[in-house]
Enzyme design. Structure first.
Site, PDB file in Angstrom:
ATOM      1  N   LYS A   1       3.424   6.406  -2.983  1.00  0.00           N
ATOM      2  CA  LYS A   1       3.787   5.687  -4.130  1.00  0.00           C
ATOM      3  C   LYS A   1       2.831   4.513  -4.444  1.00  0.00           C
ATOM      4  O   LYS A   1       2.153   4.147  -3.709  1.00  0.00           O
ATOM      5  CB  LYS A   1       5.174   5.409  -4.142  1.00  0.00           C
ATOM      6  CG  LYS A   1       5.452   4.659  -3.065  1.00  0.00           C
ATOM      7  CD  LYS A   1       5.169   3.204  -3.163  1.00  0.00           C
ATOM      8  CE  LYS A   1       5.798   2.204  -1.887  1.00  0.00           C
ATOM      9  NZ  LYS A   1       5.190   0.830  -2.056  1.00  0.00           N
TER      10      LYS A   1
ATOM     11  N   PRO B   1      -3.018   6.770   2.767  1.00  0.00           N
ATOM     12  CA  PRO B   1      -3.477   5.366   3.490  1.00  0.00           C
ATOM     13  C   PRO B   1      -2.599   4.715   4.215  1.00  0.00           C
ATOM     14  O   PRO B   1      -1.569   4.415   3.773  1.00  0.00           O
ATOM     15  CB  PRO B   1      -4.321   4.653   2.455  1.00  0.00           C
ATOM     16  CG  PRO B   1      -4.610   5.459   1.233  1.00  0.00           C
ATOM     17  CD  PRO B   1      -3.534   6.433   1.126  1.00  0.00           C
TER      18      PRO B   1
ATOM     19  N   ALA C   1      -0.982   1.624   6.217  1.00  0.00           N
ATOM     20  CA  ALA C   1      -0.621   0.143   6.036  1.00  0.00           C
ATOM     21  C   ALA C   1      -1.244  -0.163   4.449  1.00  0.00           C
ATOM     22  O   ALA C   1      -1.931  -1.172   4.762  1.00  0.00           O
ATOM     23  CB  ALA C   1      -1.075  -0.308   7.154  1.00  0.00           C
ATOM     24  N   GLY C   2      -1.182   0.457   3.587  1.00  0.00           N
ATOM     25  CA  GLY C   2      -1.924   0.070   2.148  1.00  0.00           C
ATOM     26  C   GLY C   2      -0.822   0.130   1.166  1.00  0.00           C
ATOM     27  O   GLY C   2      -1.291  -0.081   0.106  1.00  0.00           O
ATOM     28  N   GLY C   3       0.487  -0.177   1.571  1.00  0.00           N
ATOM     29  CA  GLY C   3       1.335  -0.286   0.581  1.00  0.00           C
ATOM     30  C   GLY C   3       1.833   0.736  -0.278  1.00  0.00           C
ATOM     31  O   GLY C   3       2.437   0.655  -1.163  1.00  0.00           O
TER      32      GLY C   3
ATOM     33  N   ASP D   1      11.650   1.828   0.538  1.00  0.00           N
ATOM     34  CA  ASP D   1      10.938   3.002  -0.283  1.00  0.00           C
ATOM     35  C   ASP D   1      11.245   4.435   0.145  1.00  0.00           C
ATOM     36  O   ASP D   1      10.837   5.413  -0.339  1.00  0.00           O
ATOM     37  CB  ASP D   1       9.377   2.859   0.189  1.00  0.00           C
ATOM     38  CG  ASP D   1       8.972   1.390  -0.322  1.00  0.00           C
ATOM     39  OD1 ASP D   1       9.373   0.818  -1.061  1.00  0.00           O
ATOM     40  OD2 ASP D   1       7.972   0.980   0.423  1.00  0.00           O
TER      41      ASP D   1
END
Length: 314
Positions: A127, A218, A220-222, A260
């Site tokens: 997301k 990815p 740890a890319g938010g 999330d």
């Protein structure tokens, strides 16, 4: 084989529908490719022409109604192959339903023909946060959030099998450094999610699970890759253990894992509030294209939130 769940979008300018789904087989890729390369053996109407060929990786066909399909083949886990079907140029909902039924029937017949063992595999999307606001730290260690979530066409797939111990295996098209950053022990969110399902279903001593995670989002890319893993794991073990928990309970479990995770169960476009457990789905018109610039150095969500709490006390 595994169940077929369709992900459907509609192009804003043309109005055409596109629909995609993957099925997993305990059969080698060359055998699956050979069947898909022989339309005369398919159970329904044959395509008009072949549009592309990439040996052992991709096939493409066009049909008389001008709809098109691309079939991709990839290794998903140990001795498990994934076949992804993407049907495009579907002019209306009737053609959309026709394409989904056509490929549901074709792939299920392929599974019977190859005697593929059942595979329990679920996927969930990554997301973007189009808006994100974080409230103060609560007594339970969580933060209230307010966000506009947008699902992207990068999906995490989780395959589950009974095992003698809890295990996590990670593959995907990310860099080796990214894949190595994913925990493979019981601290992984998929294990936490599975144990939460067991507790909710009153399963006192659940049979341990081997999780095969195919990562596309990815690390740890938010972008919610770990949350998507957890969401897919919730659905998968609910099926594996035949827990039969209702959707509302699964959302409750998802909220207990992370803010999330409930959205990852729903996908699409939505407003999230509270601990991410209050999801309001928003109707999305058309398809959007995003350009993302990624860094190999990720940011841990707990670390980021912890730093935010520190700054607020200064």
């Amino acid at each position: 084989m595994s169940q077929l769940v369709w992900n459907t979008t509609r192009e804003a300018r043309s109005g055409w529908y596109q629909t995609t789904a993957s099925m997993h087989f305990t059969v080698e890729i060359p055998r699956l490719y050979a069947i898909c390369d022989d339309p005369a053996s398919w159970p329904l109407s044959q395509p008009r022409t072949r549009t592309l060929i990439d040996k052992d990786q991709r096939l493409g066909y066009a049909f008389d109604n001008d709809t098109k399909v691309e079939i991709e083949f990839a290794a998903a886990a140990r001795s498990i192959a994934r076949v992804t079907v993407t049907a495009t140029h579907l002019h209306n909902e009737q053609e959309l339903l026709w394409a989904q039924n056509y490929w549901q029937t074709t792939l299920e017949r392929m599974a019977k023909r190859t005697s593929s063992e059942p595979v329990i595999a679920y996927s969930a999307p990554g997301k973007l946060n189009l808006f994100f606001k974080v409230g103060p730290l609560r007594q339970d260690g969580y933060h209230d959030v307010a966000s506009i979530y947008q699902a992207v066409n990068l999906r995490e797939t989780v395959i589950v099998e009974h095992s003698s111990k809890w295990q996590v295996e990670v593959t995907g098209n990310l860099s080796a450094e990214q894949l190595e950053a994913v925990p493979t022990g019981e601290e992984n969110l998929v294990v936490r999610a599975a144990k939460a399902v067991a507790a909710a279903a009153d399963i006192a001593n659940p049979i341990p699970v081997h999780f095969s995670i195919n990562k596309q989002v990815p690390v740890a890319g938010g972008m919610g890759g770990g949350s998507a893993d957890a969401a897919a794991a919730i659905l998968a073990v609910n099926d594996l253990w035949k827990a039969n928990l209702p959707a509302a309970k699964l959302l409750e479990i998802a909220a207990s894992i992370g803010a999330d995770v409930p959205f990852a169960l729903r996908g699409g476009l939505a407003i999230g509030r509270g601990n991410g457990d209050r999801i309001e789905v928003v109707k999305q018109a058309g398809e959007y294209h995003w350009v993302l610039v990624l860094d190999e150095t990720g940011l841990s969500t707990p670390v980021v939130f912890g730093r935010l709490d520190e700054l607020r006390t200064q």
